[in-house]
Design an enzyme around this catalytic site. Structure first.
Site, PDB file in Angstrom:
ATOM      1  N   HIS A  84       0.838  -1.205   0.000  1.00 49.76           N
ATOM      2  CA  HIS A  84       0.000   0.000   0.000  1.00 49.76           C
ATOM      3  C   HIS A  84       0.872   1.254   0.000  1.00 49.76           C
ATOM      4  CE1 HIS A  84      -3.406   2.649   1.082  1.00 49.76           C
ATOM      5  NE2 HIS A  84      -2.531   3.242   1.875  1.00 49.76           N
ATOM      6  N   GLU A  85       1.911   1.252   0.818  1.00 47.82           N
ATOM      7  CA  GLU A  85       2.816   2.410   0.860  1.00 47.82           C
ATOM      8  C   GLU A  85       3.580   2.554  -0.455  1.00 47.82           C
ATOM      9  OE1 GLU A  85       2.240   4.421   3.091  1.00 47.82           O
ATOM     10  OE2 GLU A  85       1.052   3.033   4.307  1.00 47.82           O
ATOM     11  N   HIS A  88       1.566   4.532  -2.816  1.00 48.94           N
ATOM     12  CA  HIS A  88       1.716   5.986  -2.692  1.00 48.94           C
ATOM     13  C   HIS A  88       2.952   6.476  -3.439  1.00 48.94           C
ATOM     14  CE1 HIS A  88      -1.637   6.702  -0.096  1.00 48.94           C
ATOM     15  NE2 HIS A  88      -1.184   5.936   0.876  1.00 48.94           N
TER      16      HIS A  88
END
Length: 217
Positions: A84-85, A88
């Site tokens: 998920h990071e 980003h």
């Protein structure tokens, strides 16, 4: 209550799937590195930090910071959070419009959040002396509205990062189908905390606006 439930839900979901180890024995840091390299982001570093669920991507340092449980963990939850990071980081690399908007309004939002309640309280206290001071409170409410706008813009950013994470997990074959389901449930629970934060901000803004409108009348 909604916020408390969302916070408790993400913790319980993470704790549940943090006990489910992925079949490849890959750590969160290794998974993040593989997805970064697959997207040509070899320049993005990965660092371990303290805390629980403190994972984030720092665009200024161009670094993904993962909590110890995610960095060294081999659970399906750790893989999901780490990727998920990475999502980003990919957003920034590809100039994803919502993340650019969110980054641009952060200084204004921080400024507004510091001023909102002092202005609201000052307007409440002083309007008894002179009715026109109610406009001071309105300015405070407008500043508070900036927080709601920030929460609103945050939603597509977070949902998109999770979508990118799941896509990367599948294309790089980090998890099997059952493990992908666990990672998706972890990210969905985390996304609900942002939905709760946005809902609370919007309702609080409408409550303040309604309260001052009645007071002015």
């Amino acid at each position: 209550l909604f916020t408390m439930w969302a916070s408790a839900n993400v913790k319980s979901t993470y704790n549940k799937y943090s006990r489910q180890q992925n079949s490849r024995g890959m750590t969160g840091a290794q998974a993040a590195r593989r997805v970064l390299d697959a997207n040509g982001l070899q320049n993005v570093a990965i660092q371990q930090i303290d805390g629980e669920l403190t994972d984030h991507y720092d665009p200024n340092a161009n670094m993904i910071r993962l909590s110890a449980d995610v960095y060294s963990g081999t659970s399906t939850a750790a893989i999901g959070v780490a990727c998920h990071e990475v999502g980003h980081a990919i957003q920034y690399a590809q100039d994803y419009v919502p993340v650019k908007i969110r980054s641009s309004i952060i200084p204004v939002t921080n400024f507004g959040s510091k001023l909102s309640w002092p202005l609201v309280l000052a307007g409440l206290l002083l309007c008894s002396v002179a009715p026109d001071f109610i406009y001071l409170a309105y300015i405070g409410v407008a500043c508070f509205a900036l927080c709601a706008v920030f929460q609103l813009v945050t939603l597509p950013v977070e949902f998109n990062a999770s979508r990118r994470a799941m896509q990367a997990i599948r294309t790089t074959h980090l998890l099997d189908d059952e493990e992908c389901t666990a990672a998706r449930k972890t990210l969905t629970a985390a996304a609900l905390t942002y939905v709760a934060a946005m809902t609370v901000s919007l309702l609080q803004f409408l409550r303040l606006l309604s309260m001052f409108s009645r007071r002015r009348e």
